[in-house]
Design a protein around this motif. Structure first.
Motif, mmCIF file in Angstrom:
data_model
loop_
_atom_site.group_PDB
_atom_site.id
_atom_site.type_symbol
_atom_site.label_atom_id
_atom_site.label_comp_id
_atom_site.label_asym_id
_atom_site.label_seq_id
_atom_site.Cartn_x
_atom_site.Cartn_y
_atom_site.Cartn_z
ATOM 1 N N LEU A 109 0.834 -1.192 0.000
ATOM 2 C CA LEU A 109 0.000 0.000 0.000
ATOM 3 C C LEU A 109 0.865 1.237 0.000
ATOM 4 C CD1 LEU A 109 -0.218 1.383 3.120
ATOM 5 C CD2 LEU A 109 -1.323 -0.809 3.492
ATOM 6 N N THR A 110 0.284 2.324 -0.448
ATOM 7 C CA THR A 110 0.958 3.611 -0.374
ATOM 8 C C THR A 110 0.119 4.545 0.491
ATOM 9 O OG1 THR A 110 -0.074 4.489 -2.387
ATOM 10 C CG2 THR A 110 2.038 3.349 -2.649
ATOM 11 N N MET A 111 0.818 5.449 1.158
ATOM 12 C CA MET A 111 0.168 6.433 2.033
ATOM 13 C C MET A 111 0.640 7.820 1.646
ATOM 14 S SD MET A 111 0.459 4.965 5.860
ATOM 15 C CE MET A 111 -0.466 3.570 6.415
ATOM 16 N N ASP A 112 -0.159 8.798 2.017
ATOM 17 C CA ASP A 112 0.256 10.185 1.845
ATOM 18 C C ASP A 112 1.557 10.409 2.604
ATOM 19 O OD1 ASP A 112 -2.015 10.891 0.341
ATOM 20 O OD2 ASP A 112 -3.167 11.300 2.168
ATOM 21 N N PHE A 113 2.439 11.205 2.029
ATOM 22 C CA PHE A 113 3.736 11.454 2.640
ATOM 23 C C PHE A 113 3.623 12.079 4.026
ATOM 24 C CE2 PHE A 113 7.242 14.326 3.627
ATOM 25 C CZ PHE A 113 8.279 13.410 3.674
ATOM 26 N N ASP A 114 2.643 12.947 4.220
ATOM 27 C CA ASP A 114 2.540 13.662 5.491
ATOM 28 C C ASP A 114 1.892 12.849 6.615
ATOM 29 O OD1 ASP A 114 -0.018 13.696 4.467
ATOM 30 O OD2 ASP A 114 -0.286 15.867 4.609
ATOM 31 N N GLN A 115 1.684 11.558 6.380
ATOM 32 C CA GLN A 115 1.121 10.688 7.419
ATOM 33 C C GLN A 115 2.263 10.191 8.306
ATOM 34 O OE1 GLN A 115 -0.588 9.375 9.986
ATOM 35 N NE2 GLN A 115 -2.233 9.573 8.485
ATOM 36 N N TYR A 116 2.272 10.636 9.565
ATOM 37 C CA TYR A 116 3.339 10.240 10.486
ATOM 38 C C TYR A 116 2.910 9.147 11.457
ATOM 39 C CZ TYR A 116 5.907 14.131 8.602
ATOM 40 O OH TYR A 116 6.553 14.973 7.743
ATOM 41 N N ASN A 117 1.631 8.840 11.518
ATOM 42 C CA ASN A 117 1.135 7.788 12.413
ATOM 43 C C ASN A 117 1.035 6.450 11.691
ATOM 44 O OD1 ASN A 117 0.822 9.462 14.677
ATOM 45 N ND2 ASN A 117 -1.120 10.224 13.873
ATOM 46 N N PHE A 118 1.935 6.205 10.740
ATOM 47 C CA PHE A 118 1.845 4.999 9.919
ATOM 48 C C PHE A 118 1.917 3.723 10.739
ATOM 49 C CE2 PHE A 118 6.334 6.159 9.918
ATOM 50 C CZ PHE A 118 6.958 4.950 10.209
ATOM 51 N N ASP A 119 2.756 3.682 11.783
ATOM 52 C CA ASP A 119 2.863 2.453 12.573
ATOM 53 C C ASP A 119 1.536 2.127 13.246
ATOM 54 O OD1 ASP A 119 4.654 0.280 13.727
ATOM 55 O OD2 ASP A 119 3.815 1.189 15.553
ATOM 56 N N LYS A 120 0.900 3.128 13.797
ATOM 57 C CA LYS A 120 -0.396 2.926 14.456
ATOM 58 C C LYS A 120 -1.450 2.462 13.455
ATOM 59 C CE LYS A 120 -3.612 5.123 17.567
ATOM 60 N NZ LYS A 120 -3.856 6.188 18.508
ATOM 61 N N ILE A 121 -1.483 3.078 12.269
ATOM 62 C CA ILE A 121 -2.440 2.683 11.231
ATOM 63 C C ILE A 121 -2.202 1.239 10.814
ATOM 64 C CG2 ILE A 121 -3.142 3.090 8.827
ATOM 65 C CD1 ILE A 121 -2.470 6.116 9.406
ATOM 66 N N ILE A 122 -0.945 0.892 10.583
ATOM 67 C CA ILE A 122 -0.608 -0.460 10.126
ATOM 68 C C ILE A 122 -0.914 -1.492 11.212
ATOM 69 C CG2 ILE A 122 1.295 -1.976 9.436
ATOM 70 C CD1 ILE A 122 2.516 0.610 8.077
ATOM 71 N N THR A 123 -0.465 -1.232 12.446
ATOM 72 C CA THR A 123 -0.611 -2.242 13.506
ATOM 73 C C THR A 123 -2.004 -2.299 14.118
ATOM 74 O OG1 THR A 123 0.258 -0.714 15.184
ATOM 75 C CG2 THR A 123 1.839 -2.209 14.103
ATOM 76 N N GLU A 124 -2.734 -1.177 14.115
ATOM 77 C CA GLU A 124 -4.047 -1.170 14.762
ATOM 78 C C GLU A 124 -5.219 -1.258 13.799
ATOM 79 O OE1 GLU A 124 -4.361 2.048 17.573
ATOM 80 O OE2 GLU A 124 -2.465 1.516 18.534
ATOM 81 N N LYS A 125 -5.011 -0.969 12.521
ATOM 82 C CA LYS A 125 -6.107 -1.020 11.556
ATOM 83 C C LYS A 125 -5.899 -2.090 10.494
ATOM 84 C CE LYS A 125 -7.453 3.859 11.943
ATOM 85 N NZ LYS A 125 -7.661 5.104 11.175
ATOM 86 N N ILE A 126 -4.731 -2.090 9.864
ATOM 87 C CA ILE A 126 -4.514 -2.960 8.706
ATOM 88 C C ILE A 126 -4.197 -4.400 9.111
ATOM 89 C CG2 ILE A 126 -3.079 -3.327 6.661
ATOM 90 C CD1 ILE A 126 -2.862 -0.203 6.563
ATOM 91 N N ILE A 127 -3.247 -4.589 10.001
ATOM 92 C CA ILE A 127 -2.882 -5.960 10.410
ATOM 93 C C ILE A 127 -4.074 -6.689 11.040
ATOM 94 C CG2 ILE A 127 -1.407 -7.321 11.967
ATOM 95 C CD1 ILE A 127 0.915 -5.476 11.086
ATOM 96 N N PRO A 128 -4.889 -6.042 11.883
ATOM 97 C CA PRO A 128 -6.086 -6.758 12.371
ATOM 98 C C PRO A 128 -7.039 -7.182 11.242
ATOM 99 C CG PRO A 128 -5.614 -4.898 13.796
ATOM 100 C CD PRO A 128 -4.702 -4.772 12.609
#
Length: 143
Positions: free
Chosen positions: A111-130
Motif C-alpha cells: 500500500l501507499t500512504m500520503d507522505f505527510d502521514q506520520y502515524n503509519f505504525d499505528k495505522i498499520i498495527t491497529e487497523k490494517i494488520i487486524p
C-alpha cells in the motif's frame, strides 16, 4: 479451479482491498500480490491522481517482492517480518506479508500512504494488520 471459485476469489480480493483502502483516509493505493509479485487486485483512493501508471505499479510490486525474498534467509535470526515501510519525498510505501503456511500460499499487501502521514505504525498495527488477521484464512487460491 471452477468458475465459481474464480468468482469467489475475485469478490473476496475486491472486498478486502476496499476494506483496507477504507481503513484510513491517508491510504492512496492498495494492491494484493501473489508470491511472485503479480498483482491480483488493486484499488486507488477515489479522486486520486496516481504517481505511477498501472504498468509501473506492477513492475514495482514484482521488484518489491523479489527484494523481500532476498532477505528471507535472515528471518531465523531476526524474526519474521511484520511489515516494511519506505518513505519517499512524495509518498510512503508499505509491504505486509500475508502467509498461509497451511496451504503453502503466500501473498503480500502493498500500500501507499500520503507522505505527510506520520502515524503509519499505528495505522498499520491497529487497523490494517487486524483486518489481515481477521481474513487470513480466506487467502487461498483453490486449485
Amino acid at each position: 479451479m471452477s468458475k465459481n471459485d474464480d468468482i469467489d476469489n475475485t469478490k473476496f480480493f475486491y472486498g478486502f482491498t476496499q476494506s483496507i483502502l477504507n481503513s484510513d483516509r491517508s491510504i492512496r493505493w492498495v494492491g494484493i500480490t501473489d508470491q511472485n509479485g503479480i498483482i491480483i487486485n488493486e484499488r486507488d483512493r477515489e479522486g486520486l491522481k496516481p504517481f505511477l501508471t498501472i504498468e509501473e505499479n506492477h513492475e514495482f510490486a514484482i521488484n518489491t517482492i523479489n527484494r523481500h525474498k532476498t532477505r528471507l534467509k535472515f528471518e531465523p535470526k531476526m524474526g519474521e517480518l511484520t511489515y516494511t515501510f519506505r518513505r519517499y519525498t512524495r509518498m510512503s510505501r508499505c509491504l505486509i506479508p500475508i502467509n498461509n503456511e497451511e496451504n503453502n500460499q503466500y501473498y503480500y499487501l502493498i500500500l501507499t500512504m500520503d507522505f505527510d502521514q506520520y502515524n503509519f505504525d499505528k495505522i498499520i498495527t491497529e487497523k490494517i494488520i487486524p483486518l489481515i488477521k481477521k481474513e487470513k484464512e480466506k487467502f487461498v487460491i483453490k486449485t
